[in-house]
Motif scaffolding. Structure first.
Motif, mmCIF file in Angstrom:
data_model
loop_
_atom_site.group_PDB
_atom_site.id
_atom_site.type_symbol
_atom_site.label_atom_id
_atom_site.label_comp_id
_atom_site.label_asym_id
_atom_site.label_seq_id
_atom_site.Cartn_x
_atom_site.Cartn_y
_atom_site.Cartn_z
ATOM 1 N N TYR A 188 0.849 -1.205 0.000
ATOM 2 C CA TYR A 188 0.000 0.000 0.000
ATOM 3 C C TYR A 188 0.882 1.253 0.000
ATOM 4 C CZ TYR A 188 -4.430 2.458 1.059
ATOM 5 O OH TYR A 188 -5.552 3.248 1.002
ATOM 6 N N LEU A 189 1.920 1.234 0.855
ATOM 7 C CA LEU A 189 2.850 2.370 0.911
ATOM 8 C C LEU A 189 3.556 2.567 -0.433
ATOM 9 C CD1 LEU A 189 4.547 2.059 4.417
ATOM 10 C CD2 LEU A 189 3.480 4.127 3.478
ATOM 11 N N ALA A 190 3.958 1.451 -1.044
ATOM 12 C CA ALA A 190 4.638 1.545 -2.349
ATOM 13 C C ALA A 190 3.696 2.148 -3.386
ATOM 14 C CB ALA A 190 5.116 0.154 -2.787
ATOM 15 N N THR A 191 2.417 1.766 -3.332
ATOM 16 C CA THR A 191 1.445 2.334 -4.271
ATOM 17 C C THR A 191 1.299 3.836 -4.046
ATOM 18 O OG1 THR A 191 0.208 0.311 -4.724
ATOM 19 C CG2 THR A 191 -1.025 2.367 -4.865
ATOM 20 N N LEU A 192 1.219 4.261 -2.786
ATOM 21 C CA LEU A 192 1.084 5.704 -2.519
ATOM 22 C C LEU A 192 2.287 6.462 -3.073
ATOM 23 C CD1 LEU A 192 -0.423 5.780 1.091
ATOM 24 C CD2 LEU A 192 -1.597 6.190 -1.086
ATOM 25 N N ARG A 193 3.479 5.868 -2.940
ATOM 26 C CA ARG A 193 4.684 6.558 -3.441
ATOM 27 C C ARG A 193 4.682 6.600 -4.967
ATOM 28 N NH1 ARG A 193 7.387 4.078 1.535
ATOM 29 N NH2 ARG A 193 7.224 5.876 2.911
ATOM 30 N N ARG A 194 4.131 5.560 -5.573
ATOM 31 C CA ARG A 194 4.017 5.514 -7.032
ATOM 32 C C ARG A 194 3.002 6.552 -7.528
ATOM 33 N NH1 ARG A 194 1.957 0.498 -7.291
ATOM 34 N NH2 ARG A 194 3.890 -0.370 -6.497
ATOM 35 N N LEU A 195 1.937 6.746 -6.746
ATOM 36 C CA LEU A 195 0.892 7.687 -7.166
ATOM 37 C C LEU A 195 1.298 9.145 -6.953
ATOM 38 C CD1 LEU A 195 -2.388 5.957 -5.842
ATOM 39 C CD2 LEU A 195 -1.435 5.891 -8.161
#
Ligand SMILES: [Zn+2]
Length: 265
Positions: A188-195
């Motif tokens: 989830y954290l990786a997705t937020l950083r990607r977004l």
């Protein structure tokens, strides 16, 4: 159901239940719908709502992830083919009938009547989209970005010419980050950083649940969600919830997250 135009080519409808969002998008003579509202009357109203906005007939249904509340577009557009990220196609294959079962349980619980069972069509008519990747609409192209963590599947859709990000169940003003059964706080954290870089360029961000956000507000929520998840990983139950999202319902989601994070260690 509230409907807001966020661009000449994009209209967002927010469901009266869970504030689940649905984004209609057009380019030339082609129109797609991303995700769906929840209630039968809302689904029934969608085709005429889009016709009034002078949208062409919806020819494709995109879904951000396989949770049942995002999968109901077929009730509004029964003949439109479904386009899903490869990760969602795998989930639909691995959990046959799960969405239908969960929809039935929801409808039983809330005395909701539908015109019929949910048909997702034959698996061979579902298009599994490579993510990251692109998806053509009219003479334009959508960018598809991986968005897992809430669940094990998911994509965010970036609409470059409208500067709109449709991100699925992330960046919600009404719901804290929710690590569901096969989700992961680190993913989830990786997705937020990607977004984050997309949010920075966005005029509007459409979360899976809640009102449309401008880029500044979405960036603020992104910061709060990163802080919450980092605290959740470090401190478990003691992690403070974002200020505006501390209701009983959000505390229950938090308790669920604490269990998931503990089980993942
Ligand atoms: Zn959802």
């Amino acid at each position: 159901m509230r409907a807001v135009g966020v661009h000449a080519d994009a209209v967002v409808a927010v469901s009266g239940f869970w504030q689940t969002t649905s984004t209609a998008l057009r380019a030339g003579e082609e129109a797609f719908l991303i995700d769906s509202p929840v209630l039968p009357a809302e689904l029934e109203a969608l085709p005429s709502l889009l016709a009034q906005a002078a949208f062409p007939q919806v020819q494709g249904l995109l879904v951000t992830h396989a949770d049942w509340d995002h999968l109901l577009g077929r009730y509004a557009f029964p003949d439109a083919p479904l386009g899903v990220p490869e990760s969602t196609a795998a989930r639909l294959r691995n959990e046959p009938g799960a969405a239908q079962r969960e929809l039935r349980a929801f409808d039983d619980e809330h005395y909701v009547e539908r015109p019929g069972p949910l048909s997702l069509g034959r698996p061979e008519t579902t298009q599994a989209l490579p993510v990251p990747g692109h998806c053509g609409i009219g003479e334009r192209e959508l960018e598809l970005h991986p968005a897992d963590g809430h669940t094990e599947d998911g994509m965010a859709v970036w609409i470059p010419w409208a500067r709109v990000l449709v991100c699925g169940d992330y960046l919600s003003p009404v719901e804290i980050p929710w690590i569901s059964e096969h989700g992961s706080a680190t993913a989830y954290l990786a997705t937020l950083r990607r977004l984050a870089p997309l949010v920075e360029q966005a005029d509007h961000v459409v979360p899976g649940h809640g009102a449309v956000l401008d880029g500044t507000r979405a960036a603020a929520i992104l910061g709060e969600d990163v802080a919450y998840l980092e605290a959740l990983l470090e401190r478990g139950a003691d992690a403070p919830l974002p200020l505006a999202r501390r209701s009983g319902a959000q505390r229950r989601i938090h308790a669920e997250n604490v269990g998931r994070v503990a089980a993942a260690v």
